[in-house]
Design an enzyme around this catalytic site. Structure first.
Site, short mmCIF file in Angstrom:
data_model
loop_
_atom_site.label_atom_id
_atom_site.label_comp_id
_atom_site.label_asym_id
_atom_site.label_seq_id
_atom_site.Cartn_x
_atom_site.Cartn_y
_atom_site.Cartn_z
N ARG A 50 0.86 -1.18 0.00
CA ARG A 50 0.00 0.00 0.00
C ARG A 50 0.90 1.23 0.00
O ARG A 50 2.02 1.19 0.51
CB ARG A 50 -0.88 0.02 1.25
N ASP A 52 0.77 5.62 0.73
CA ASP A 52 0.00 6.77 1.19
C ASP A 52 -0.17 7.78 0.07
O ASP A 52 0.50 7.70 -0.98
CB ASP A 52 0.72 7.46 2.36
N ARG A 198 8.74 6.36 6.59
CA ARG A 198 8.71 7.82 6.75
C ARG A 198 9.09 8.23 8.17
O ARG A 198 9.77 9.25 8.38
CB ARG A 198 7.33 8.35 6.39
#
Length: 248
Positions: A50, A52, A198
């Protein structure tokens, strides 16, 4: 049904993420809508990971099951024609066995994070890298990063919205290198927690700027507490680079 494996390249800037969203455009929606226009049938895109909103991909691996017979090269060309003007491209298309799964067959994933470390504002690389004007020490960042390599509880580096059942992950690689006026952070693991890359990059930036001592990375990890996180890096510097599968 025929299972097709797709390799996707995309600019994540206009999307709310890879996965289909109810509140905005996604890469999955773009591909699935293109397939519907081509096949007049609904197909579901399954992907290795996935991403963001704002995160990019160099080679995301995905698959779809399609009832209508189609040559892989023609399917790739048709999808690329139909997704326009969305910044998505299928760079490879292959027929794979029915038991091959883009997500569950994947044994490792690699990410790249780019920091543009210069005083001048970004023009060509805008929304393609995190612009940090303050000089960063890439060697100190690399040394600090090694405290995170291995099997650990990564609760500190995990989003509060992460849906993973277990915060324990094995991080195979976290390397930092200076490339011209950019700093590249390479991360590899079988799987990652939501916002893990991140969050690690954000804290490494604090080390590079001298705000954190190198030892603080290990301390933040050991805290197993999201409140110990120093900074979450923005999404636009992050790239999904590669999904790795067992050799057939």
């Amino acid at each position: 049904m025929t299972r097709f494996a797709l390799t996707l390249e995309f600019d994540g800037t206009p999307f709310f993420g890879l996965q289909r969203q109810s509140h905005g455009p996604s890469v999955q929606q773009s591909i699935e809508d293109a397939l519907h226009r081509i096949m007049r049938e609904r197909a579901t895109l399954h992907s290795a990971g996935r991403t963001d909103a704002g995160v990019h991909a160099i080679a995301m691996r995905s698959h779809v099951d399609i009832a209508k017979p189609f040559d892989p090269f023609r399917l790739m060309a048709a999808i690329n024609a139909q997704v326009r003007p969305d910044p998505v491209a299928v760079t490879q298309c292959d027929i794979v066995p029915d038991d091959w799964h883009a997500r569950f067959s994947c044994t490792a994933r690699r990410y790249l994070y780019r920091i543009a470390n210069r005083r001048a504002p970004l023009t060509l690389q805008r929304n393609r890298a995190w612009h940090v004007a303050q000089p960063l020490d890439a060697e100190a960042m690399h040394r600090a990063a090694q405290a995170l390599v291995g099997r650990h509880d990564f609760t500190t580096f995990r989003s509060v919205h992460c849906q993973a059942a277990d915060p324990v992950k094995s991080l195979d690689r976290l390397d930092v290198e200076q490339v011209g006026d950019e700093i590249h952070i390479h991360a590899a693991a079988r799987s990652f927690l939501h916002h893990q890359v991140r969050s690690m990059v954000g804290c490494l930036k604090l080390v590079g700027a001298g705000t954190w001592p190198e030892a603080r990375m290990a301390e933040a990890l050991a805290a197993q507490d999201r409140n110990a996180l120093g900074l979450n890096a923005p999404p636009h510097g992050l790239y999904f680079v590669e999904a790795i599968y067992p050799q057939s």
